[in-house]
Design a protein around this motif. Structure first.
Motif, PDB file in Angstrom:
ATOM      1  N   SER A  84       1.841  46.460 -92.316  1.00  0.00           N
ATOM      2  CA  SER A  84       0.800  45.984 -91.414  1.00  0.00           C
ATOM      3  C   SER A  84       0.387  44.559 -91.750  1.00  0.00           C
ATOM      4  O   SER A  84      -0.258  43.902 -90.964  1.00  0.00           O
ATOM      5  CB  SER A  84      -0.426  46.870 -91.517  1.00  0.00           C
ATOM      6  OG  SER A  84      -0.068  48.123 -91.972  1.00  0.00           O
ATOM      7  N   ALA A 119       7.398  44.059 -86.900  1.00  0.00           N
ATOM      8  CA  ALA A 119       7.248  44.010 -85.436  1.00  0.00           C
ATOM      9  C   ALA A 119       7.518  45.382 -84.837  1.00  0.00           C
ATOM     10  O   ALA A 119       6.796  45.830 -83.932  1.00  0.00           O
ATOM     11  CB  ALA A 119       8.205  42.977 -84.850  1.00  0.00           C
ATOM     12  N   GLN A 179       4.483  47.518 -85.610  1.00  0.00           N
ATOM     13  CA  GLN A 179       3.279  47.152 -84.855  1.00  0.00           C
ATOM     14  C   GLN A 179       3.397  47.501 -83.378  1.00  0.00           C
ATOM     15  O   GLN A 179       2.430  47.918 -82.772  1.00  0.00           O
ATOM     16  CB  GLN A 179       3.016  45.637 -84.953  1.00  0.00           C
ATOM     17  CG  GLN A 179       2.618  45.154 -86.330  1.00  0.00           C
ATOM     18  CD  GLN A 179       1.257  45.686 -86.738  1.00  0.00           C
ATOM     19  OE1 GLN A 179       0.373  45.864 -85.913  1.00  0.00           O
ATOM     20  NE2 GLN A 179       1.097  45.968 -88.012  1.00  0.00           N
ATOM     21  N   HIS A 180       4.602  47.296 -82.810  1.00  0.00           N
ATOM     22  CA  HIS A 180       4.715  47.412 -81.349  1.00  0.00           C
ATOM     23  C   HIS A 180       5.366  48.707 -80.890  1.00  0.00           C
ATOM     24  O   HIS A 180       5.570  48.889 -79.697  1.00  0.00           O
ATOM     25  CB  HIS A 180       5.460  46.204 -80.789  1.00  0.00           C
ATOM     26  CG  HIS A 180       4.834  44.900 -81.210  1.00  0.00           C
ATOM     27  ND1 HIS A 180       3.533  44.599 -80.910  1.00  0.00           N
ATOM     28  CD2 HIS A 180       5.303  43.880 -81.952  1.00  0.00           C
ATOM     29  CE1 HIS A 180       3.237  43.421 -81.435  1.00  0.00           C
ATOM     30  NE2 HIS A 180       4.294  42.973 -82.082  1.00  0.00           N
ATOM     31  N   SER A 181       5.724  49.581 -81.844  1.00  0.00           N
ATOM     32  CA  SER A 181       6.358  50.838 -81.452  1.00  0.00           C
ATOM     33  C   SER A 181       5.418  51.642 -80.551  1.00  0.00           C
ATOM     34  O   SER A 181       4.211  51.711 -80.800  1.00  0.00           O
ATOM     35  CB  SER A 181       6.691  51.635 -82.712  1.00  0.00           C
ATOM     36  OG  SER A 181       6.928  52.965 -82.373  1.00  0.00           O
ATOM     37  N   ALA A 182       6.008  52.256 -79.512  1.00  0.00           N
ATOM     38  CA  ALA A 182       5.170  53.097 -78.638  1.00  0.00           C
ATOM     39  C   ALA A 182       4.876  54.419 -79.334  1.00  0.00           C
ATOM     40  O   ALA A 182       3.941  55.124 -78.972  1.00  0.00           O
ATOM     41  CB  ALA A 182       5.910  53.344 -77.335  1.00  0.00           C
ATOM     42  N   ASN A 224       0.157  52.743 -87.827  1.00  0.00           N
ATOM     43  CA  ASN A 224       0.384  51.668 -86.850  1.00  0.00           C
ATOM     44  C   ASN A 224      -0.562  51.756 -85.641  1.00  0.00           C
ATOM     45  O   ASN A 224      -1.252  52.764 -85.459  1.00  0.00           O
ATOM     46  CB  ASN A 224       1.870  51.628 -86.434  1.00  0.00           C
ATOM     47  CG  ASN A 224       2.232  52.712 -85.455  1.00  0.00           C
ATOM     48  OD1 ASN A 224       1.543  53.705 -85.339  1.00  0.00           O
ATOM     49  ND2 ASN A 224       3.321  52.510 -84.748  1.00  0.00           N
ATOM     50  N   ALA A 240      -0.057  52.314 -82.524  1.00  0.00           N
ATOM     51  CA  ALA A 240       0.166  53.466 -81.627  1.00  0.00           C
ATOM     52  C   ALA A 240      -0.502  54.708 -82.220  1.00  0.00           C
ATOM     53  O   ALA A 240      -1.054  55.546 -81.498  1.00  0.00           O
ATOM     54  CB  ALA A 240       1.664  53.704 -81.448  1.00  0.00           C
TER      55      ALA A 240
END
Ligand code: ADP
Length: 533
Positions: free
Chosen positions: A4, A179, A182-185, A201, A203
């Motif tokens: 993170s 990345a 952080q951006h995983s659905a 995270n 999500a």
């Protein structure tokens, strides 16, 4: 470092620049570049060269001059060649310096036991030597010693550069992982070997309602409070991460997870484990996928099949029954008996027709929009027309109209709005078996015109009020279930009204009655939205 946290890739680049700059200074160069060899080039780090006091635009000039000259090799690791004064100027060497002494171009091959790392090209004044080289004057005194120290210097430089290149590759890799994290659905959490959360995270934050800062260091089972589908708490023995620690490579499970506010959701879990070089579990990784939507779709599919088969079977059975009765040759029917049966067949055929029409409508809405024929519309004659037709069909229903004389016009598709009103009126009659008094009220606000249909029927519970605008949703009461319908009418009404930029809603009290209202923007306020469902 946690996934993170932000990575400092700039630091690693500086480290490389410092190393190359120091090496050039130690070799008494003024400016130069380290070019990574093909063998050492790592696409992960993607660093091809590092400049020191040399501009990016001067680099091709320097490299083409290098290509024309002698190349360093393992026998002669450092090649020194003089260059023309104007080239020195083009490469950015200080004019004064170039005037005082001719400038040389030096190329030092940098390699270690693993192979070549690259070549350090640098510019320095002629007759200037570093302490690692043996030049003509010094050759006789200490040739062996000086050559040895150049090789030692190369080995040191190679170790430093290899480390810096590797670090750069690692930092970039960490950036990519961060990345993804952080951006995983999907929700991702990681734990240490005592099952305490070390990463959580965004999500995961959205799924559970917990902020990362609130759960770091907490036992992950206590945060997720997992249950089986019957609602029983799962014990620690059922921890998928413990199972992954115990030896299973990847553990896939379905469980029910509790969010912070006590809500539950179905989740598909994948647990895996990171081990030390000795095979001991160090970290556990849990991927959490919210299955609510899939479950809803599954439920919708099965509701669809049962509603549709029931709704199709009933009229078909009635039509078939009457038709086969009329077809009997052994019975003589009087004309009234024939007529009443034919009327029943016609009514059931109408019901089938309406159901098929609604299904087509619903699939059109789902496929991406409704065609609208929008124009200024006066709602007063429209409402009066629909109510007149309703009274003609159902003379026992009493409808009270509350229509102000100066109702502003709206922007709307006449036919579609008639369908909406028709549907709300049909429902008001269908779901008010005893009290057949309906009121239709129209009034305007500064922005919109609102049409309401009120009945004094069975009413709808608060919980069901949220659901009835969804496809195939029918209230579970026996009265509702015994009334024909497929749960599509309100879904279609909502799609139509929202496509006009309006709203539709219900206010209702169970056993007392309901008021369904929809709004349409006034002509002068209409900004029709794109229709996307
Ligand atoms: P259908 O009437 O074909 O079942 P709708 O989408 O029109 O489908 O309505 C969905 C559900 O909402 C109905 O099944 C019924 O349970 C409930 N409902 C709709 N209108 C009313 C009303 N006026 N009073 C009570 N319940 C209603």
């Amino acid at each position: 470092m946690s996934w993170s946290q932000k990575q400092q890739s700039g630091d690693m680049h500086d480290q490389m620049t410092i190393l190359v700059g120091s090496a050039i200074r130690l070799l008494r160069g003024e400016a130069g570049v380290f070019v990574v060899s093909n063998e050492a080039f790592d696409p992960q780090s993607s660093v091809e060269h590092t400049l020191y006091r040399l501009s990016e635009s001067a680099l091709p000039l320097l490299l083409s001059s290098v290509r024309e000259g002698r190349q360093p090799n393992s026998v002669e690791p450092l090649v020194v060649e003089s260059i023309a004064p104007d080239l020195a100027g083009q490469l950015g060497i200080d004019e004064e310096l170039a005037e005082r002494r001719p400038i040389t171009r030096c190329s030092l091959i940098v390699s270690d036991l693993a192979g070549p790392l690259g070549v350090l090209h640098f510019l320095r004044p002629a007759m200037v030597y570093s302490c690692f080289e043996c030049h003509e004057e010094a050759r006789e005194e200490a040739e062996g010693e000086k050559e040895g120290s150049l090789y030692l210097f190369i080995a040191q430089l190679a170790a430093g550069l290899r480390f810096a290149l590797k670090s750069q590759a690692l930092v970039k890799e960490q950036g990519r992982l961060s990345a993804i994290f952080q951006h995983s659905a999907e929700g991702i959490l990681t734990v240490d070997n005592a099952l305490r959360i070390i990463d959580f995270n965004p999500a995961m934050e959205r799924l559970t309602g917990w902020r990362e800062s609130e759960v770091l260091g907490r036992f992950y089972f206590e945060v997720l409070r997992p249950k089986d589908r019957q609602g029983n708490d799962l014990g620690l023995n059922d921890s998928p991460i413990l199972q992954a620690f115990a030896g299973q490579t990847v553990v896939n499970r379905e469980m029910v997870i509790s969010a912070r506010d006590g809500q539950h959701f179905d989740a598909s879990i994948t647990a895996s484990c990171v081990r030390s070089v000795w095979g001991e579990p160090m970290n556990g990784i849990l991927n959490v996928r919210d299955m609510t939507r899939e479950r809803e779709q599954e439920e919708q599919r099965s509701t669809f099949i049962s509603v549709i088969s029931h709704e199709l079977q009933t009229p078909i059975a009635i039509i078939k029954g009457y038709a086969s009765t009329l077809a009997r040759t052994d019975v003589q029917f009087d004309s009234e008996a024939v007529r009443s049966r034919l009327v029943a067949i016609e009514e059931e055929a109408d019901r089938l027709n309406k159901l098929v029409g609604n299904l087509l409508y619903a699939s059109r809405i789902q496929a991406g929009g409704l065609q609208m024929d929008i124009a200024p519309l006066d709602l007063v004659p429209l409402v009066e027309g629909v109510v007149r037709r309703l009274k003609a069909r159902s003379p026992d229903v009493s409808v009270k109209l509350v229509l102000p004389s100066n109702l502003p016009t709206v922007m709307a598709d006449r036919e579609r709005i008639e369908e909406v009103l028709q549907n709300l009126l049909d429902n008001a009659i269908k779901y008010s078996p005893r009290q057949r008094a309906i009121t239709v009220n129209c009034h305007a606000t500064g922005e919109e015109v609102i049409v309401s249909v009120s009945d004094a029927g069975m009413g709808i519970s608060l919980r069901d009020q949220e659901q009835i605008f969804k496809r195939f949703h029918r209230v579970g009461s026996p009265m509702s279930q015994s009334t024909p319908g497929a749960g599509l009418g309100l879904y279609i009404c909502r799609a139509i009204v929202e496509a006009h930029g309006g709203r539709i809603w219900v206010e209702s009290t169970l056993h007392e009655g309901s008021t369904f209202s929809f709004s349409l923007p006034r002509e002068e306020k209409a900004h029709l939205p794109m229709v996307v469902f």
